[in-house]
Design an enzyme around this catalytic site. Structure first.
Site, mmCIF file in Angstrom:
data_model
loop_
_atom_site.group_PDB
_atom_site.id
_atom_site.type_symbol
_atom_site.label_atom_id
_atom_site.label_comp_id
_atom_site.label_asym_id
_atom_site.label_seq_id
_atom_site.Cartn_x
_atom_site.Cartn_y
_atom_site.Cartn_z
ATOM 1 N N SER A 62 0.749 -1.134 0.059
ATOM 2 C CA SER A 62 0.086 0.009 0.115
ATOM 3 C C SER A 62 0.765 1.339 -0.106
ATOM 4 C CB SER A 62 -0.862 0.014 1.158
ATOM 5 O OG SER A 62 -1.730 -1.031 1.354
HETATM 6 N N1 SAH Z 1 -0.626 -5.097 3.853
HETATM 7 C C1 SAH Z 1 0.106 -5.401 2.866
HETATM 8 C C2 SAH Z 1 -0.827 -5.049 1.667
HETATM 9 C C3 SAH Z 1 -0.986 -6.305 0.714
HETATM 10 S S1 SAH Z 1 -2.212 -6.139 -0.736
HETATM 11 C C4 SAH Z 1 1.220 -4.857 2.757
HETATM 12 O O1 SAH Z 1 1.632 -4.086 3.718
HETATM 13 O O2 SAH Z 1 2.085 -5.105 1.724
HETATM 14 C C5 SAH Z 1 -3.415 -7.146 -0.091
HETATM 15 C C6 SAH Z 1 -2.800 -8.488 0.318
HETATM 16 O O3 SAH Z 1 -4.226 -9.307 0.653
HETATM 17 C C7 SAH Z 1 -2.404 -9.345 -0.899
HETATM 18 O O4 SAH Z 1 -1.424 -10.101 -0.536
HETATM 19 C C8 SAH Z 1 -3.406 -10.566 -1.203
HETATM 20 O O5 SAH Z 1 -2.864 -11.733 -1.704
HETATM 21 C C9 SAH Z 1 -4.157 -10.626 0.073
HETATM 22 N N2 SAH Z 1 -5.377 -11.326 0.192
HETATM 23 C C10 SAH Z 1 -6.514 -10.983 -0.581
HETATM 24 N N3 SAH Z 1 -7.484 -12.061 -0.191
HETATM 25 C C11 SAH Z 1 -7.232 -12.354 0.829
HETATM 26 C C12 SAH Z 1 -7.746 -13.192 1.730
HETATM 27 N N4 SAH Z 1 -9.150 -13.664 1.621
HETATM 28 N N5 SAH Z 1 -7.092 -13.547 2.996
HETATM 29 C C13 SAH Z 1 -6.014 -13.300 3.063
HETATM 30 N N6 SAH Z 1 -5.086 -12.394 2.298
HETATM 31 C C14 SAH Z 1 -5.883 -11.934 1.288
#
Ligand code: SAH
Length: 216
Positions: A62
């Protein structure tokens, strides 16, 4: 100070503080976590820029401002147990580790969870718990949580998150369609009552799972 530390200080001042994030603990946490280590090596020079970056598997880390705002919205004081959905790079989890007592983080993509685990360990955040699973069910065994932060966009608020929130706890979650959402904060004011606030518009990758979106 290293170039990265200088870039980090500028990032926090110009992108986070200047736009209204005032929680001193959040500011200090973002000054401390080496964000450039959480992005792919080829993108390290852009790690402190004002936008999300690709981290592989079609996912993103993000934008720094979004990490600041969401962390602040959780209103943490240091004693809390927090659940994150969407470990991704592990960066948000590292920031949370400096703000709360215990951090649990769920990621559905094993390769991302593995890489996040590696970097969290290398940076001294070994106590962050990462698990690979569909996070739309929450983490029942560890509930209740004082804070739940969802870093992917949901079509609606999964019931499990309300159930797993402690009374007085806060849930921060983007809710909307696949491309744009509203960041919501849900506070559990009593066993039965929840207060919902709409914070502002945002764009996250989709929350994919049983109580989220289906895979394309
Ligand atoms: N908080 C992260 C942002 C990652 S983007 C950071 O600091 O980098 C969002 C993430 O959510 C992705 O890695 C994606 O694979 C994950 N995601 C999407 N759906 C999900 C689910 N149902 N359970 C767990 N993770 C999920």
């Amino acid at each position: 100070m290293s170039d990265y530390a200088i870039a980090r200080r500028r990032m926090v001042e110009e992108q986070v503080v200047a736009r209204g994030v005032g929680d001193r603990r959040v500011i200090d946490a973002m000054l401390r976590v080496p964000r450039h280590l959480f992005v792919p090596e080829a993108l390290a020079a852009q790690a402190y820029s004002d936008f999300p970056l690709p981290i592989g598997e079609r996912q993103t880390i993000s934008q720094p401002y979004m990490v600041g705002v969401m962390s602040e919205a959780l209103q943490l004081t240091g004693g809390e147990k927090v659940l994150e959905i969407g470990t991704g790079s592990g960066y948000q989890a590292a920031v949370l580790a400096l703000l709360a007592r215990q951090v649990f983080s769920l990621e559905r993509i094993p390769a991302l969870a593995r890489q996040a685990r590696r970097i969290l360990d290398a940076c001294g955040f070994a106590r962050v718990n990462v698990r690979v699973t569909d996070g739309t069910f929450g983490w029942e065994d560890e509930a209740p949580f004082d804070g739940i932060i969802v870093t992917a966009g949901a079509p609606s608020i999964p019931q499990s998150y309300r159930t797993q929130l402690a009374v007085g706890g806060r849930l921060v979650i983007p809710v909307g369609d696949r491309v744009s959402q509203v960041l919501m904060r849900v506070t559990r004011v009593s066993e039965r009552d929840f207060r919902e606030e709409r914070l502002f518009g945002c764009r996250f990758v989709p929350l994919i799972g049983n109580h989220g979106w289906s895979e394309e």
